[in-house]
Design a protein around this motif. Sequence first.
Motif, PDB file in Angstrom:
ATOM      1  N   SER A  86      47.861  56.693  46.653  1.00 38.83           N
ATOM      2  CA  SER A  86      46.299  56.696  46.643  1.00 38.83           C
ATOM      3  C   SER A  86      45.598  55.959  45.676  1.00 38.83           C
ATOM      4  N   LEU A  87      46.285  55.298  44.694  1.00 41.29           N
ATOM      5  CA  LEU A  87      46.012  54.709  43.720  1.00 41.29           C
ATOM      6  C   LEU A  87      45.494  53.189  43.776  1.00 41.29           C
ATOM      7  N   THR A  88      44.642  52.692  43.010  1.00 40.24           N
ATOM      8  CA  THR A  88      44.037  51.429  43.520  1.00 40.24           C
ATOM      9  C   THR A  88      44.942  50.302  42.721  1.00 40.24           C
ATOM     10  N   GLU A  89      44.991  49.175  43.147  1.00 41.84           N
ATOM     11  CA  GLU A  89      45.807  48.075  42.364  1.00 41.84           C
ATOM     12  C   GLU A  89      45.621  48.259  40.659  1.00 41.84           C
ATOM     13  N   ALA A  90      44.332  48.264  40.303  1.00 40.55           N
ATOM     14  CA  ALA A  90      44.097  48.259  38.981  1.00 40.55           C
ATOM     15  C   ALA A  90      44.522  49.662  38.268  1.00 40.55           C
ATOM     16  N   GLN A  91      44.638  50.715  39.051  1.00 40.37           N
ATOM     17  CA  GLN A  91      45.172  51.979  38.424  1.00 40.37           C
ATOM     18  C   GLN A  91      46.513  51.916  38.238  1.00 40.37           C
ATOM     19  N   ARG A  92      47.284  51.207  39.195  1.00 41.86           N
ATOM     20  CA  ARG A  92      48.841  51.118  39.278  1.00 41.86           C
ATOM     21  C   ARG A  92      49.104  50.160  38.061  1.00 41.86           C
ATOM     22  N   GLU A  93      48.331  49.074  38.063  1.00 39.25           N
ATOM     23  CA  GLU A  93      48.750  47.991  36.768  1.00 39.25           C
ATOM     24  C   GLU A  93      48.479  48.785  35.349  1.00 39.25           C
TER      25      GLU A  93
END
Length: 136
Positions: A86-93
């Motif tokens: 459910s995370l955005t790519e920015a949140q994952r990074e």
Amino acid sequence: MTESRDSGRQFDDSELLEMSQGDPAQARLLRKSLETLAAGHGGDALKEMAQEVLSGRVGLRDAVNVSAYADQLIERAAPMAEKWASLTEAQREELAAEGRRAIAAEQERIDEERRAAPGEGDSHKSRHDGRGWSLY
């Protein structure tokens, strides 16, 4: 906890080091995770698994192949996998960067321990350390 016939065994960090591709900081963090599980922070089955691994009675690779332990690991990991999805790519990074910082901080602690280790024996001179010896 009672002593068993296997109580003479000791946990060998070499398996963790191998699993972490030779990275001592990652191996230490993996050991800390096992210690957290052994304290009961993952349920009874994972507590038992971690205690078995840390006691040296079973290797981590073997332990995760035990169905009771594997089922609990999967059950506990499912919500994390859903959260990750459910995370955005920015949140994952950002989470990945946080993980890299944790590994770097652990490596710094290891380096500090290594730097401190040689100096530990300097304050106490052994009779047989060879320093200051003279034939005359």
